[in-house]
Design a protein around this motif. Structure first.
Motif, mmCIF file in Angstrom:
data_model
loop_
_atom_site.group_PDB
_atom_site.id
_atom_site.type_symbol
_atom_site.label_atom_id
_atom_site.label_comp_id
_atom_site.label_asym_id
_atom_site.label_seq_id
_atom_site.Cartn_x
_atom_site.Cartn_y
_atom_site.Cartn_z
ATOM 1 N N ARG A 92 0.667 -1.233 0.063
ATOM 2 C CA ARG A 92 -0.255 0.184 -0.044
ATOM 3 C C ARG A 92 0.809 1.142 0.127
ATOM 4 N NH1 ARG A 92 -5.278 0.225 0.853
ATOM 5 N NH2 ARG A 92 -6.519 -1.726 1.089
ATOM 6 N N THR A 225 -4.831 0.844 -7.981
ATOM 7 C CA THR A 225 -5.130 -0.180 -7.084
ATOM 8 C C THR A 225 -6.916 -0.092 -6.951
ATOM 9 O OG1 THR A 225 -5.529 1.760 -5.442
ATOM 10 C CG2 THR A 225 -3.363 0.780 -5.298
ATOM 11 N N GLU A 226 -7.442 -1.268 -6.673
ATOM 12 C CA GLU A 226 -8.618 -1.384 -6.623
ATOM 13 C C GLU A 226 -9.253 -1.477 -5.143
ATOM 14 O OE1 GLU A 226 -10.484 -1.719 -9.177
ATOM 15 O OE2 GLU A 226 -8.796 -2.130 -10.944
ATOM 16 N N PRO A 227 -9.877 -0.401 -4.633
ATOM 17 C CA PRO A 227 -10.464 -0.269 -3.384
ATOM 18 C C PRO A 227 -11.469 -1.555 -3.030
ATOM 19 C CG PRO A 227 -10.677 1.696 -4.652
ATOM 20 C CD PRO A 227 -10.118 0.764 -5.750
ATOM 21 N N GLY A 228 -11.176 -2.019 -1.930
ATOM 22 C CA GLY A 228 -11.895 -3.216 -1.555
ATOM 23 C C GLY A 228 -11.601 -4.486 -2.078
ATOM 24 N N ALA A 229 -10.574 -4.506 -2.978
ATOM 25 C CA ALA A 229 -10.241 -5.882 -3.578
ATOM 26 C C ALA A 229 -9.725 -6.792 -2.587
ATOM 27 C CB ALA A 229 -9.178 -5.753 -4.688
ATOM 28 N N GLN A 230 -8.812 -6.263 -1.731
ATOM 29 C CA GLN A 230 -8.345 -7.434 -0.681
ATOM 30 C C GLN A 230 -9.248 -7.855 0.373
ATOM 31 O OE1 GLN A 230 -4.765 -5.659 1.035
ATOM 32 N NE2 GLN A 230 -3.555 -5.738 -0.859
ATOM 33 N N ARG A 231 -10.175 -7.118 0.793
ATOM 34 C CA ARG A 231 -11.476 -7.594 1.501
ATOM 35 C C ARG A 231 -12.215 -8.243 0.816
ATOM 36 N NH1 ARG A 231 -11.636 -1.879 2.661
ATOM 37 N NH2 ARG A 231 -13.225 -1.480 1.240
ATOM 38 N N GLU A 232 -12.417 -8.052 -0.605
ATOM 39 C CA GLU A 232 -13.224 -9.124 -1.470
ATOM 40 C C GLU A 232 -12.502 -10.339 -1.347
ATOM 41 O OE1 GLU A 232 -15.701 -9.431 -5.486
ATOM 42 O OE2 GLU A 232 -14.245 -7.466 -4.969
ATOM 43 N N ARG A 235 -12.558 -12.947 1.545
ATOM 44 C CA ARG A 235 -13.721 -13.684 1.542
ATOM 45 C C ARG A 235 -14.140 -14.892 0.926
ATOM 46 N NH1 ARG A 235 -15.790 -8.052 2.411
ATOM 47 N NH2 ARG A 235 -16.431 -8.342 0.070
ATOM 48 N N ARG A 378 -13.395 -8.606 -12.780
ATOM 49 C CA ARG A 378 -13.495 -8.960 -11.299
ATOM 50 C C ARG A 378 -12.509 -10.135 -11.184
ATOM 51 N NH1 ARG A 378 -15.810 -12.974 -8.435
ATOM 52 N NH2 ARG A 378 -16.156 -12.394 -6.134
ATOM 53 N N ARG A 381 -9.267 -8.341 -10.909
ATOM 54 C CA ARG A 381 -9.169 -7.718 -9.835
ATOM 55 C C ARG A 381 -8.740 -8.465 -8.427
ATOM 56 N NH1 ARG A 381 -13.690 -5.715 -9.866
ATOM 57 N NH2 ARG A 381 -14.856 -7.028 -8.120
#
Length: 459
Positions: A92, A225-232, A235, A378, A381
């Motif tokens: 990051r 960077t793809e916001p939220g990609a790591q959180r997705e 899961r 997707r 990403r």
């Protein structure tokens, strides 16, 4: 894409490596310059990260540092843990501060643990907690893997990213072997009572790489960077399946790289010089076999190559147990060296599996009626996010390897219980791989998207 800057060290605006005209007009030279320096920074970072795998071999009552095997294994595990935990924030940081600025800072930061190691490792009576603190600082070298990979990916078009990232990762892995060779040279030239020389060798290298990065590297204003990609990604169950496999491959490579010298000393009572004379070859071959694993995965499929790599690792671990019981030094070193090669193959093939798994999932979604462009966007990403997550989690496997050895030698005086635990883990990875192989496509099926055609055979 921005025009090639008049001088290096610029901030590139509007950089687009997918613009082929601008790429051929000079963009490829900008990318190559930044690649070379990112590779140098990562190589030095890996060497500092694994510095204590050599220094602990010198620590003996003769220099006033007679720590037992449990403390030595804990010491080499400490930078492994810190390096793994730093990988996500380091990735990051490139997007926030720029590749050039972060490379200069993160490389210069390595002066702290290297200077401290050179000073304290020859001071008799130094408390053990001081060495743990220095080892933790050395973990910053392991975090550099993620920032270098993120930076290099921003400079290269997708069609060349596999090659560029492979070069970057391979150069980093070579740092494990390089520091072992430095240790061997010091032992040959100065004997086994001057461990500070090993750390001192890297001081001018760190300064030189930091200055070169400040002079020649560039910041890019569009690091994607793809916001939220790591959180997705976290899961998704496939993310954790890949992490499990990467713990087994990369974790074994790093863990064995840190621990091999200590294991040899305790199993066969070798001198430091004798030990280091054997420890550099395995990491060297493991680093070179990583790109070979990727190439084999392209031809045979990532899951297949990874499966055979783990099968070989399990067999090699069984040979290590047998060699320990009969006291065969030659068999032990040979089996351990082959293990390094197999971990390198598995590193390359496991990473190749990631885009293939998500491309296959996208193809299934399109078959069920989803939009093809959206599904495969997707998939790309998530693939990038999973590569980052797996790189961080996989490095923790190196700490687990060293902690397993610490418990094994403390409890039984032998590495056999640790090898038995590794054997069980490799068997678990083989079982997981069986669940990741997708069902073959129906006869006559045409992929819905070009990415599916490219990736399907790589799973």
């Amino acid at each position: 894409m921005a025009h090639t800057p008049a001088r290096p060290g610029a901030r590139l605006t509007g950089w687009d490596p997918e613009d082929e005209d601008a790429w051929h007009r000079g963009g490829h030279r900008v990318a190559r310059r930044n690649l070379v320096l990112a590779v140098l920074a990562e190589h030095v970072g890996f060497s500092v990260w694994t510095l204590w795998s050599v220094l602990v071999l010198f620590m003996s009552p003769e220099i006033g540092l007679g720590f037992g095997p449990d403390r030595k294994f804990l010491l080499v595990a400490t930078p492994t843990v810190v390096g793994a935990l730093l990988r996500l924030p380091y990735a990051r940081a490139v997007t926030r501060f720029g590749g050039r600025d972060w490379t200069v800072f993160s490389t210069a930061l390595l002066l702290l643990p290297t200077l401290a190691a050179a000073y304290f490792v020859q001071r008799p009576g130094t408390p053990f907690w001081v060495f743990l603190a220095i080892g933790a600082l050395a973990g910053a070298g392991g975090g550099g893997f993620a920032s270098s990979m993120t930076n290099v990916a921003a400079f290269y078009p997708r069609r060349l990213q596999g090659w560029a990232l492979g070069v970057t990762a391979g150069a980093g892995n070579l740092g494990v072997a390089a520091v072992q060779l430095v240790g061997l040279l010091v032992l040959t030239a100065a004997g086994d009572t001057h461990p500070a020389y090993v750390a001192a060798v890297y001081l001018p290298l760190i300064v030189a790489v930091a200055l070169l990065a400040a002079w020649k590297m560039d910041n890019v204003d569009t690091v994607r960077t793809e916001p939220g990609a790591q959180r997705e990604a976290v899961r998704d169950r496939r993310t954790w399946a890949v992490c499990l496999l990467y713990i087994g491959t990369f974790g074994s490579f790093v863990g064995y790289g840190f621990a091999f010298g200590l294991v040899l000393r305790h199993e066969f009572a070798l001198t430091p010089r004798e030990t280091v004379g054997y420890t550099f070859l395995g990491p060297l071959l493991g680093a070179f076999s990583r790109p070979l694993g990727g190439l084999l995965a392209d031809r045979l499929g990532g899951a297949r190559v990874t499966f055979w790599a783990f099968l070989g690792m399990a067999a090699g671990t069984g040979v290590l147990v047998a060699a320990t019981r009969v006291g065969s030094f030659t068999l032990f070193v040979t089996a351990f060296t082959i293990l390094f090669v197999l971990t390198g193959l598995g590193n390359g093939s496991t990473y190749k599996m990631i885009p293939a798994l998500f491309a296959h999932q996208a193809e299934q979604e399109v078959t069920a009626g989803s939009d093809a462009d959206e599904a495969f966007a997707r998939a790309r990403r998530l693939s990038g996010a999973v590569i980052a997550v797996a790189g961080a989690v996989g490095a923790l496997g190196g700490a687990a390897v060293n902690l397993a050895f610490e418990l094994s030698y403390t409890g039984s005086g032998s590495g056999t219980p640790a090898f038995a635990a590794f054997l069980v883990y490799y068997a678990l990875c083989l079982a997981v791989l069986r669940t990741l192989r997708p069902a073959p496509a129906p006869a006559g099926h045409t992929p819905h998207h070009p990415d599916a055609a490219k990736e399907a055979s790589r799973v």
